[in-house]
Structure formats: structure tokens, C-alpha cells
Write a protein that holds these residues in place. Structure first.
Motif, PDB file in Angstrom:
ATOM      1  N   VAL A 141       0.833  -1.207   0.000  1.00 35.28           N
ATOM      2  CA  VAL A 141       0.000   0.000   0.000  1.00 35.28           C
ATOM      3  C   VAL A 141       0.870   1.260   0.000  1.00 35.28           C
ATOM      4  N   VAL A 142       1.850   1.291   0.884  1.00 32.92           N
ATOM      5  CA  VAL A 142       2.738   2.459   0.965  1.00 32.92           C
ATOM      6  C   VAL A 142       3.519   2.626  -0.327  1.00 32.92           C
ATOM      7  N   ALA A 143       3.989   1.525  -0.900  1.00 34.02           N
ATOM      8  CA  ALA A 143       4.754   1.594  -2.144  1.00 34.02           C
ATOM      9  C   ALA A 143       3.903   2.147  -3.281  1.00 34.02           C
ATOM     10  N   VAL A 144       2.646   1.704  -3.364  1.00 34.62           N
ATOM     11  CA  VAL A 144       1.758   2.188  -4.428  1.00 34.62           C
ATOM     12  C   VAL A 144       1.544   3.693  -4.307  1.00 34.62           C
ATOM     13  N   VAL A 145       1.293   4.163  -3.083  1.00 26.93           N
ATOM     14  CA  VAL A 145       1.018   5.588  -2.898  1.00 26.93           C
ATOM     15  C   VAL A 145       2.280   6.432  -3.092  1.00 26.93           C
ATOM     16  N   VAL A 146       3.361   6.040  -2.447  1.00 30.09           N
ATOM     17  CA  VAL A 146       4.590   6.839  -2.512  1.00 30.09           C
ATOM     18  C   VAL A 146       5.215   6.795  -3.909  1.00 30.09           C
ATOM     19  N   LEU A 147       5.418   5.587  -4.429  1.00 33.92           N
ATOM     20  CA  LEU A 147       6.022   5.460  -5.754  1.00 33.92           C
ATOM     21  C   LEU A 147       5.073   5.940  -6.851  1.00 33.92           C
ATOM     22  N   GLY A 148       3.781   5.677  -6.664  1.00 39.37           N
ATOM     23  CA  GLY A 148       2.813   6.141  -7.653  1.00 39.37           C
ATOM     24  C   GLY A 148       2.827   7.649  -7.793  1.00 39.37           C
ATOM     25  N   ILE A 149       2.808   8.348  -6.664  1.00 40.66           N
ATOM     26  CA  ILE A 149       2.849   9.812  -6.703  1.00 40.66           C
ATOM     27  C   ILE A 149       4.191  10.292  -7.243  1.00 40.66           C
ATOM     28  N   GLY A 150       5.279   9.692  -6.746  1.00 41.32           N
ATOM     29  CA  GLY A 150       6.607  10.131  -7.175  1.00 41.32           C
ATOM     30  C   GLY A 150       6.833   9.951  -8.661  1.00 41.32           C
ATOM     31  N   LEU A 151       6.499   8.767  -9.189  1.00 41.89           N
ATOM     32  CA  LEU A 151       6.714   8.505 -10.616  1.00 41.89           C
ATOM     33  C   LEU A 151       5.797   9.358 -11.486  1.00 41.89           C
ATOM     34  N   THR A 152       4.557   9.540 -11.058  1.00 38.40           N
ATOM     35  CA  THR A 152       3.630  10.372 -11.833  1.00 38.40           C
ATOM     36  C   THR A 152       4.110  11.813 -11.877  1.00 38.40           C
ATOM     37  N   MET A 153       4.604  12.322 -10.757  1.00 43.82           N
ATOM     38  CA  MET A 153       5.132  13.687 -10.734  1.00 43.82           C
ATOM     39  C   MET A 153       6.351  13.812 -11.642  1.00 43.82           C
ATOM     40  N   LEU A 154       7.227  12.801 -11.625  1.00 50.72           N
ATOM     41  CA  LEU A 154       8.419  12.830 -12.469  1.00 50.72           C
ATOM     42  C   LEU A 154       8.054  12.757 -13.946  1.00 50.72           C
ATOM     43  N   LEU A 155       7.178  11.810 -14.307  1.00 46.40           N
ATOM     44  CA  LEU A 155       6.767  11.671 -15.700  1.00 46.40           C
ATOM     45  C   LEU A 155       6.044  12.927 -16.181  1.00 46.40           C
ATOM     46  N   GLY A 156       5.224  13.506 -15.312  1.00 45.65           N
ATOM     47  CA  GLY A 156       4.521  14.726 -15.682  1.00 45.65           C
ATOM     48  C   GLY A 156       5.473  15.875 -15.945  1.00 45.65           C
TER      49      GLY A 156
END
Length: 305
Positions: free
Chosen positions: A71-86
Motif C-alpha cells: 500500500v505504501v509503495a503504491v502511494v509513494v512510488l505512484g505519486i513520485g513517478l507520476t510527478m516525475l513523468l509529468g
């Protein structure tokens, strides 16, 4: 009522669509705009606070360390990668933050809650809401057959659905399609993601306060928004087990009603001409974000099973 007849549809998503359809076929009178703004701001924040009554910290901790790590990985990595890709795509900071939190945490409610902290542009908000509807619905159709094709057991399939899909109602639809055990697991995993909304909003508020300077005009950004504290307080009360079921039922109905009204108001801002001006970059970002979050959730579900 419509939500009862459409599998995987929540009142929130139906309200967004209804508001968008209304705004695109009817010219809404100017006199109702203050009411729509009240729903989109005030009622939204009360509804998000009451959302905490869906969460019990006991159930979340009962998932175990491995699933909680997913759960933590999905939220933290999901937000981080989306911000980077954006950032690589040239998408604005607020737009990619709305998409990142909506896809990584709890869909439309997270998008609107983040907007309550950052106050994004109208077209950024409605774009993120529209993308949540499209991609969350798509996952309902794709994830259950994919879980079966991969030979996942019901527990692993439930973890994958709960960790990857946006809205609670969408998770229920997908989890139920996998199996009874998957449904129970998926809902608890999803609520664990919902519980992370509070610390994420607190982190966003802290970032905005640090970034602001005394010379900048405008409002002061609170470190922890009041409705986030309300969310945590409601979650704490639910965890005590002292709230009667009749009160929980009434609070759940009230929370759904408030958020549905807020989503309808937000949906009235979804106009086709506005979406056309936004361009393809947010759509590309949403596609990439979905792929990242779904993949992280899949790897985590397989390892935690």
C-alpha cells in the motif's frame, strides 16, 4: 439510484458525469454559481472528513507488514513517478499532482481534496476528474481477467485490485468479479490507501508553506488542513468501536450525499471545449501513471501473497 443498477459505478462518479452532461447540454444560470461553489468547496471538505469513518486502523494493521508495504509503495512510488513523468511531459505541477494523488490514493475524492489545498486551475481539476472516471472504469474490465490469466489466488488478486484501482466502488466491482475472498481483501487494502490521504495532504501543505515567501500575496497555507484533522478524528473514533451502527449508517449516507453534491458541482465545470484546450499531455500522463501504479501493485501482490 443509478449507482444501484450500474456495476462498479459509485454515486460520486455518476454525479461527475451527470454534472458534465448537464453543463454541456444546458446553459446553467449564473445565479446558481454561488451554490455550486459552496458544494464544491464547503460540502466537499465535510464529506472528506466523514470519509474517515470508513477506516479502522485495526483492520488496516491486520493486513500485515507485507501488504501494508505494498500500500505504501503504491502511494509513494505512484505519486513520485507520476510527478516525475509529468515533469518530463511538461505538465504543470498542480495538474500532475491532482492526477498523481487521484490515481495513487482514492480517485475523485483525492483529486478534490488536493484541490482544496493547492487550488488548481478549473481546467486542471476537471481534467483530473475526467481521467479518474475513464481509467478507473477501464481497470474494472481489465484487472479481474488479468488476475485469472496470471493464475493469482483470490488473496493476491484482492490485494492487486485494492492497491491499483481508484474508487472504492470500482474496487468492490473488480474484487467481487475475482471472488469473495478477493472482495474482502480488496476493500481493506483500498481503505488503507484512503487512510494515507491525510499524511499526503499534510505533506502537500508543508511543501506549499516552505515554498511560499512573505512577499507572495494570497492566502496562508495551513500545515494540516482542518478537514484532514477531521478525517483523522473520524478514523480514530471508528477504530474505538464505540460508534453505534445506526450512527455509522447515518454518517455514511451523509458523507455520500455531501460528496455526491460536491462532485456534481465539480462536474458542471467539465466542458468539452475546455478539455479540448488542455491537450493530450494529461492523457499520456494518466496512461503512464496507470501503467506504473498497476505494475507496482501487481509485483507487490505477488510478493505479499
Amino acid at each position: 439510484m443509478v449507482a444501484r443498477w450500474v456495476s462498479g459505478a459509485s454515486p460520486l462518479l455518476i454525479a461527475i458525469i451527470a454534472g458534465a452532461v448537464t453543463a454541456n447540454i444546458v446553459s446553467l444560470p449564473q445565479r446558481i454559481q454561488p451554490g455550486l461553489q459552496f458544494c464544491a468547496k464547503r460540502l466537499l471538505r465535510v464529506g472528506v472528513a466523514l470519509l474517515g469513518l470508513q477506516v479502522t486502523f485495526t483492520e488496516i494493521l491486520g493486513l500485515g507488514p507485507a501488504t501494508l508495504a505494498v500500500v505504501v509503495a503504491v502511494v509513494v512510488l505512484g505519486i513520485g513517478l507520476t510527478m516525475l513523468l509529468g515533469r518530463l511531459l511538461g505538465v504543470s505541477w498542480t495538474q500532475r499532482l491532482l492526477i498523481a494523488c487521484g490515481f495513487s490514493i482514492c480517485g475523485a475524492a483525492a483529486v478534490a481534496a488536493v484541490d482544496g489545498v493547492v487550488e488548481a486551475k478549473e481546467e486542471e481539476l476537471i481534467t483530473a476528474l475526467a481521467l479518474v472516471v475513464v481509467f478507473g472504469t477501464l481497470l474494472i474490465a481489465l484487472l479481474p481477467p488479468a488476475a485469472r490469466a496470471l493464475g493469482m489466488n483470490e488473496h493476491a488478486g484482492g490485494v492487486w485490485a485494492g492497491a491499483a484501482i481508484h474508487e472504492v466502488a470500482q474496487v468492490v466491482a473488480a474484487g467481487g468479479a475475482i471472488g469473495g475472498t478477493a472482495l474482502t481483501t480488496a476493500v481493506v487494502v483500498k481503505l488503507a490507501r484512503v487512510a494515507l490521504l491525510a499524511p499526503v495532504l499534510a505533506a502537500v501543505g508543508w511543501h506549499l508553506r516552505r515554498r511560499s515567501t512573505p512577499q507572495e500575496p494570497g492566502r496562508s497555507v495551513p500545515l494540516v488542513p482542518l478537514f484532514v484533522l477531521g478525517f483523522l478524528a473520524c478514523a480514530g473514533l471508528r477504530t474505538t468501536g464505540m460508534i453505534p451502527d445506526v450512527v455509522l449508517d447515518a454518517a455514511g449516507f451523509t458523507q455520500t450525499t455531501l460528496l455526491t453534491a460536491a462532485m456534481f458541482a465539480l462536474g458542471t465545470g467539465v466542458r468539452l471545449d475546455t478539455l479540448a484546450r488542455v491537450g493530450i499531455r494529461p492523457l499520456v500522463l494518466a496512461t503512464a501513471s496507470t501503467a506504473c501504479i498497476t505494475s507496482i501493485a501487481l509485483v507487490g501482490a505477488l510478493l505479499a501473497a
